[in-house]
Design an enzyme around this catalytic site. Structure first.
Site, PDB file in Angstrom:
ATOM      1  N   HIS A  91       7.172  24.711  53.656  1.00  0.00           N
ATOM      2  CA  HIS A  91       7.228  24.732  52.001  1.00  0.00           C
ATOM      3  C   HIS A  91       7.981  24.112  51.002  1.00  0.00           C
ATOM      4  CE1 HIS A  91       8.068  28.879  52.737  1.00  0.00           C
ATOM      5  NE2 HIS A  91       9.373  28.152  52.374  1.00  0.00           N
TER       6      HIS A  91
ATOM      7  N   HIS B 175       9.839  34.241  48.169  1.00  0.00           N
ATOM      8  CA  HIS B 175      11.657  34.032  47.944  1.00  0.00           C
ATOM      9  C   HIS B 175      12.253  34.908  46.694  1.00  0.00           C
ATOM     10  CE1 HIS B 175       9.908  30.566  50.272  1.00  0.00           C
ATOM     11  NE2 HIS B 175      10.494  30.467  50.868  1.00  0.00           N
TER      12      HIS B 175
ATOM     13  N   HIS C  95      16.036  25.085  59.577  1.00  0.00           N
ATOM     14  CA  HIS C  95      16.329  25.005  58.113  1.00  0.00           C
ATOM     15  C   HIS C  95      17.385  25.995  58.704  1.00  0.00           C
ATOM     16  CE1 HIS C  95      13.158  27.475  56.409  1.00  0.00           C
ATOM     17  NE2 HIS C  95      13.676  27.372  55.225  1.00  0.00           N
TER      18      HIS C  95
ATOM     19  N   GLU D  97      11.444  31.769  59.689  1.00  0.00           N
ATOM     20  CA  GLU D  97      10.285  31.427  58.625  1.00  0.00           C
ATOM     21  C   GLU D  97       9.230  30.835  59.740  1.00  0.00           C
ATOM     22  OE1 GLU D  97      11.543  30.218  54.384  1.00  0.00           O
ATOM     23  OE2 GLU D  97      10.894  28.477  55.779  1.00  0.00           O
TER      24      GLU D  97
HETATM   25  C1  DHB Z   1      14.943  24.444  50.811  1.00  0.00           C
HETATM   26  C2  DHB Z   1      13.892  24.883  51.966  1.00  0.00           C
HETATM   27  C3  DHB Z   1      13.150  26.385  51.593  1.00  0.00           C
HETATM   28  O1  DHB Z   1      11.982  27.150  52.586  1.00  0.00           O
HETATM   29  C4  DHB Z   1      13.363  26.644  50.599  1.00  0.00           C
HETATM   30  O2  DHB Z   1      12.383  28.299  50.936  1.00  0.00           O
HETATM   31  C5  DHB Z   1      13.985  27.003  49.390  1.00  0.00           C
HETATM   32  C6  DHB Z   1      14.625  25.456  49.843  1.00  0.00           C
HETATM   33  C7  DHB Z   1      15.320  23.290  50.840  1.00  0.00           C
HETATM   34  O3  DHB Z   1      15.546  22.570  52.065  1.00  0.00           O
HETATM   35  O4  DHB Z   1      15.646  23.108  49.603  1.00  0.00           O
HETATM   36 FE    FE Z   2      11.884  28.990  52.823  1.00  0.00          FE
END
Ligand code: DHB
Ligand code: FE
Length: 285
Positions: A12, A59, A193, A240
């Site tokens: 997302h 978030h 991530h 996540e």
């Molecule tokens: C990013 C990824 C995410 O899941 C999020 O909630 C906010 C930022 C990113 O990769 O920039």
């Molecule tokens: Fe996220």
């Protein structure tokens, strides 16, 4: 009777939403990413469900540190897009399905999962980016959506096993709703991530692809992965991914002894912003 016919899994990343909204999808950085969703948009047109049960995480848009529900089901008639960072996205208001949502809340709570019932909630990129990736830029989203928010932001977060079991309870709840509805369940967020600290920018292709393999072939074993493994191997925000186990736990091979689902589409791309993007479409046998 209502039935779940398919599950969809997708990252997302908020920058994907911004690229769509600012008309940058044909730029060389973004083109390979959006190419991976061309099949998916056509598939959505050919297989539009009556309702999407959309598992996502907020978030700090709807819920701040003042209040942190572990699992929250949206029972409202509609949800307004909002977001941090780039601000609210110019996308349609999300229509809910209060009757089905209330039924699922009743059934799942009676199956001993303590859901928070949410009658008013703004929805951020966690929900709107998956909708944009799957549906493009319509005037209205193609069907009602039941938002189901999972806390994967503030510790303690729920385990993969609890998420998988919750998916089973949602499948049971859907099957006992007395209306002929075709329902898709989506698991969103991930893949690997980490957005802060010394490991910011961490991406682990090997972990992600093994996760995709196992999610399809052996989700019950995948559910046993402890949360610390996600954090170590997939980064702090890689957690996540436990939300994908909710959608997978609702599929008919898990609940009704049916054959494994058909993999209609699989896509993996690195990077989008700081994140690995993964995507699956599974159809019930
Ligand atoms: C990013 C990824 C995410 O899941 C999020 O909630 C906010 C930022 C990113 O990769 O920039
Ligand atoms: Fe996220």
């Amino acid at each position: 009777m209502a039935r779940i016919t398919a599950s969809v899994y997708t990252s997302h990343v908020p920058a994907i939403g911004a690229a769509i909204d600012m008309d940058k999808t044909h730029e060389s950085y973004w083109q390979p990413l959006f190419k991976g969703y061309e099949f998916s948009k056509q598939w959505m047109k050919n297989n539009t469900p009556d309702v999407i049960f959309l598992v996502f995480n907020d978030h700090a848009t709807a819920f701040s540190l003042d209040m942190i529900p572990t699992f929250a089901i949206g029972t409202a008639a509609q949800y307004t897009p909002a977001d941090e960072g780039w601000g609210p996205r110019p996308v349609p208001v999300v229509q809910g399905h209060p009757e089905l949502a209330a039924h699922i809340a009743q059934s799942v709570i009676q199956q001993d999962f303590d859901l928070t019932i949410v009658n008013k909630m703004d929805v951020d990129h966690g929900l709107t980016v998956p909708l944009s990736l799957m549906c493009g830029q319509p005037q209205a989203w193609p069907c009602p959506v039941i938002p189901f928010a999972v806390n994967v932001v503030q510790y303690p977060v729920p385990s993969g096993q609890r998420c998988f079991n919750l998916g089973k309870a949602i499948a049971k709840a859907v099957q006992s709703f007395d209306a002929d509805l075709n329902i898709h369940i989506w698991g969103t967020g991930g893949m690997s991530h980490q957005l802060q600290g010394p490991r910011a920018g961490l991406i682990n292709k090997e972990f992600d692809n093994a996760f995709l393999d196992q999610l399809v072939a052996d989700p019950a074993s995948l559910a046993q992965k402890p949360h610390i493994d996600y954090v170590r191997e997939a980064g702090s925000e890689g957690i996540e991914l436990v939300m994908w186990l909710i959608a997978r736990g609702a599929m008919s091979d898990v609940n009704d002894g049916k054959a494994s689902p058909k993999v209609a589409h699989r896509f993996y791309h690195v990077p989008a912003s700081n994140t690995a993007v993964g995507h699956l479409i599974l159809e019930n046998a």
